[in-house]
Every structure is written in structure tokens, then in C-alpha cells.
Design an enzyme around this catalytic site. Sequence first.
Site, PDB file in Angstrom:
ATOM      1  N   ASP A   1       0.791  -1.214   0.000  1.00 29.21           N
ATOM      2  CA  ASP A   1       0.000   0.000   0.000  1.00 29.21           C
ATOM      3  C   ASP A   1       0.829   1.271   0.000  1.00 29.21           C
ATOM      4  OD1 ASP A   1      -2.323  -1.352  -0.118  1.00 29.21           O
ATOM      5  OD2 ASP A   1      -2.564  -1.475   2.047  1.00 29.21           O
TER       6      ASP A   1
ATOM      7  N   CYS B   1      -2.577 -20.403 -17.460  1.00 23.14           N
ATOM      8  CA  CYS B   1      -3.759 -19.969 -16.690  1.00 23.14           C
ATOM      9  C   CYS B   1      -4.098 -18.504 -16.977  1.00 23.14           C
ATOM     10  CB  CYS B   1      -3.465 -20.154 -15.202  1.00 23.14           C
ATOM     11  SG  CYS B   1      -4.779 -19.575 -14.128  1.00 23.14           S
TER      12      CYS B   1
ATOM     13  N   CYS C   1      -9.915  -0.762 -10.942  1.00 22.20           N
ATOM     14  CA  CYS C   1      -9.954  -1.821  -9.924  1.00 22.20           C
ATOM     15  C   CYS C   1     -10.922  -1.441  -8.794  1.00 22.20           C
ATOM     16  CB  CYS C   1      -8.546  -2.042  -9.374  1.00 22.20           C
ATOM     17  SG  CYS C   1      -8.505  -3.202  -8.009  1.00 22.20           S
TER      18      CYS C   1
HETATM   19  S1  SF4 Z   1      -2.063 -15.084 -11.122  1.00 23.77           S
HETATM   20 FE1  SF4 Z   1      -3.752 -15.391 -12.551  1.00 23.77          FE
HETATM   21  S2  SF4 Z   1      -2.827 -16.449 -14.271  1.00 23.77           S
HETATM   22 FE2  SF4 Z   1      -1.394 -16.627 -12.578  1.00 23.77          FE
HETATM   23  S3  SF4 Z   1      -1.923 -18.601 -11.648  1.00 23.77           S
HETATM   24 FE3  SF4 Z   1      -3.060 -17.004 -10.544  1.00 23.77          FE
HETATM   25  S4  SF4 Z   1      -5.064 -16.920 -11.565  1.00 23.77           S
HETATM   26 FE4  SF4 Z   1      -3.668 -18.009 -12.930  1.00 23.77          FE
HETATM   27  S1  SF4 Z   2     -11.406  -5.380  -9.508  1.00 24.68           S
HETATM   28 FE1  SF4 Z   2     -10.276  -6.825 -10.749  1.00 24.68          FE
HETATM   29  S2  SF4 Z   2      -8.118  -6.270 -10.508  1.00 24.68           S
HETATM   30 FE2  SF4 Z   2      -9.230  -5.287  -8.843  1.00 24.68          FE
HETATM   31  S3  SF4 Z   2      -9.093  -6.751  -7.135  1.00 24.68           S
HETATM   32 FE3  SF4 Z   2     -11.039  -7.171  -8.220  1.00 24.68          FE
HETATM   33  S4  SF4 Z   2     -10.551  -8.788  -9.681  1.00 24.68           S
HETATM   34 FE4  SF4 Z   2      -8.588  -7.879  -8.996  1.00 24.68          FE
END
Ligand code: SF4
Ligand code: SF4
Length: 229
Positions: free
Chosen positions: A2, A66, A89
Site C-alpha cells: 500500500d 492460466c 480496480c
Molecule cells: S495469477 Fe492469474 S494467471 Fe497466474 S496462476 Fe493465478 S489466476 Fe492463474
Molecule cells: S477489480 Fe479486478 S483487478 Fe481489482 S481486485 Fe477485483 S478482480 Fe482484482
Amino acid sequence: MDTGPIVERVHAKYAGLGWIGKNTCLINQQLGSWIFLSVIVTSIPAEMFSATEAMLRPPPDRCGTCTRCLEACPTQAFTAPYQMDATRCIAYLTIEKRGTIPEGLRGGIGRHVFGCDICQDVCPWNRKAPVTSLPEFSPRPELVNPELLKLAKMTREEFRAMFRGSPIERTKYSGLRRNVAIAMGNSGDTSLVPVLEELAKDDDPVVAEHADWALKQLQHKALTSAEAP
Ligand code: SF4
Ligand code: SF4
């Protein structure tokens, strides 16, 4: 993670603690990404430290093929693997952002009123990650899934008393009620209309505008349900 001036995860990677995943978090092969990173800032000259094996060859990227985190993000905050637009986000929008949240992102916020960790929730490396038993990290029972209605009706004094010493203080009274209005609008629960009508008359213009938006979402929902065969 942070603090602004130090990108801890990059230092952690070169300290051998893990790799930076496609969700932009540091992932440790044993502990997953639910970890805290700390930094010691020292005036000891850098020559005193010799490069370790990890610094020369940091742990390999184990994300493989992934893409779960990229697909699961409700606001499409990932512009590419390993790249996140923080302004999209939900964690930024509901915690750090003051004032109005862009309308185009409100629907994706869903029922989150403080933060989001979906891109870590879906990560397979967190599936078997150990959970701490330290009481300092236990959730306060009254803060687990609090009712939207209760949060909406909270006075400023009740907010202070309930969230004193909790990270939720960061979003401030106005921000939390703004977030609650969005969550209500996204809930599809038309029984929340009366409380939203009250919020739409709130002295805080940010809360009032978001409550007005939420009312429109619920009205739209009521109309489309009535039209459904
Ligand atoms: S960070 Fe995203 S792409 Fe990498 S293992 Fe985790 S879920 Fe899969
Ligand atoms: S909005 Fe998207 S990038 Fe931000 S914490 Fe949630 S899943 Fe992750």
C-alpha cells in the site's frame, strides 16, 4: 503493497520470495498471494550485501497458461496479462477514490462495499495456501458481511465506533455510504427502494447522486421483471 514510493513486490521477487503473477500480485509457491510484504529501509551501504542466487535468477513464473484472474475481474481492470489499470480496480474505486465513481464501472462493482480480491480468490496458487491462526488476523464478527441496510442507516458516530482501528476507516463515512448505495443498486433487491429514496435526499451530494443512480437500477430491474413472460 500500500505504499507508493516502494514497489514491494518487485523487491520481493528479486529477494526470491516468488514471482509476479498475471494478476500483478507476488505469488509464493507455498503460501500463495495472501501474504504481507515488509521492507526495511536502511542506510547500510549496498556493497555490504552480496547478490544472492535469487537476485541473479528470481523464481520462475508459474502462471503457465492460466488466465483465471484476467477473466474473473468484474471491471476488466487487466489491460493485458501482468498489467492492471488501477483506476478500474474495485479496490481502488471503493477504498481510495474520493467523490464520484464513473457510472460505467458501477455495475461491475456488484455488492462490494470495500475492496475486492476476486483475482486472488480464483488463483489456483491460493487453493491450498495455509491460513494463519494468529488472532490479530481474525475477522471481527460484527464486520463479517454486514447488512447493506444497516450500513446505509449508520450515523457518522456509529461509523466511527464500528470501524475504529479497522482499514474501513480509509474509505471514510461518505465513501462507505456511496459504496453501499452502489451495492444496493446492484443487488436487484427492490425492498431497498425506500432506504435509497432517503439516501437520494442526503446532505452529502456524492451519496445522494449514487443513491439516485441505484434507484434507477432497481426501477429498471422491476420494469424488466414485470415485462418478463
Ligand atoms: S495469477 Fe492469474 S494467471 Fe497466474 S496462476 Fe493465478 S489466476 Fe492463474
Ligand atoms: S477489480 Fe479486478 S483487478 Fe481489482 S481486485 Fe477485483 S478482480 Fe482484482
